[in-house]
Design a protein around this motif. Structure first.
Motif, short mmCIF file in Angstrom:
data_model
loop_
_atom_site.label_atom_id
_atom_site.label_comp_id
_atom_site.label_asym_id
_atom_site.label_seq_id
_atom_site.Cartn_x
_atom_site.Cartn_y
_atom_site.Cartn_z
N GLY A 283 -59.27 -14.11 30.71
CA GLY A 283 -58.76 -14.30 32.07
C GLY A 283 -59.29 -13.25 33.03
O GLY A 283 -59.70 -13.57 34.15
N ILE A 284 -59.29 -12.00 32.61
CA ILE A 284 -59.79 -10.91 33.46
C ILE A 284 -61.28 -11.10 33.72
O ILE A 284 -61.76 -10.91 34.84
CB ILE A 284 -59.50 -9.54 32.80
N THR A 285 -62.02 -11.52 32.70
CA THR A 285 -63.45 -11.75 32.85
C THR A 285 -63.73 -12.86 33.86
O THR A 285 -64.59 -12.73 34.73
CB THR A 285 -64.09 -12.09 31.49
N ILE A 286 -63.01 -13.95 33.78
CA ILE A 286 -63.20 -15.08 34.69
C ILE A 286 -62.88 -14.67 36.12
O ILE A 286 -63.63 -14.98 37.05
CB ILE A 286 -62.35 -16.29 34.25
N ILE A 287 -61.79 -13.99 36.31
CA ILE A 287 -61.41 -13.54 37.66
C ILE A 287 -62.45 -12.57 38.21
O ILE A 287 -62.85 -12.67 39.37
CB ILE A 287 -60.01 -12.89 37.64
N THR A 288 -62.92 -11.67 37.39
CA THR A 288 -63.92 -10.71 37.83
C THR A 288 -65.22 -11.41 38.22
O THR A 288 -65.80 -11.12 39.27
CB THR A 288 -64.19 -9.66 36.72
N SER B 205 -65.69 -14.55 39.08
CA SER B 205 -65.54 -15.42 40.26
C SER B 205 -65.44 -14.62 41.55
O SER B 205 -65.77 -15.12 42.62
CB SER B 205 -64.33 -16.33 40.10
N SER B 206 -65.04 -13.37 41.48
CA SER B 206 -64.95 -12.55 42.69
C SER B 206 -66.34 -12.13 43.18
O SER B 206 -66.48 -11.72 44.32
CB SER B 206 -64.08 -11.33 42.45
#
Length: 121
Positions: free
Chosen positions: A9-14, A16-17
């Motif tokens: 989840g943290i990787t995806i959010i990072t 996508s930012s």
């Protein structure tokens, strides 16, 4: 297992930012393009032109593309075509006459003629 989901989840959010595109702006531009139409198109849609003419194929009269390809986009032809729209006529595209549009204003007919001539490919 929970740690793996948290890390994912943290990787995806990072990731996508770091996107360069602003999604909201991208969709706004597309909507603006779709909603834009020329004054000539609007006048044609409000008149009875679509009963005899189509964009790319002959119906009763010639297509708008045929007209655009026959005439150069200059003031002489715009004036000629706008007079034809208002007064009607026959003989240029065959024996079937185009009905007069006497109630149409000269500037509206010119706007339609300019739009049609702008379609030249």
């Amino acid at each position: 297992m929970k740690f793996n989901y948290l890390l994912l989840g943290i990787t995806i959010i990072t990731l996508s930012s770091f996107s360069k595109e602003n999604a909201e702006e991208k969709y706004t531009r597309k909507v603006d393009i779709v909603l834009q139409s020329s004054d000539g198109e609007k006048l044609i849609a409000k008149s009875d032109c679509i009963g005899c003419h189509k964009m790319d194929k002959k119906l009763i009269g010639p297509s708008y593309l045929e007209i655009a390809n026959k005439y150069a986009a200059n003031e002489k032809n715009i004036s000629y075509l706008s007079n034809k729209i208002i007064k009607g006529g026959s003989g240029v595209w065959g024996s079937i006459p185009m009905g007069a549009h006497a109630s149409m204003k000269k500037d509206e007919a010119k706007t339609i003629a300019k739009y049609i001539l702008s379609l030249k490919k």
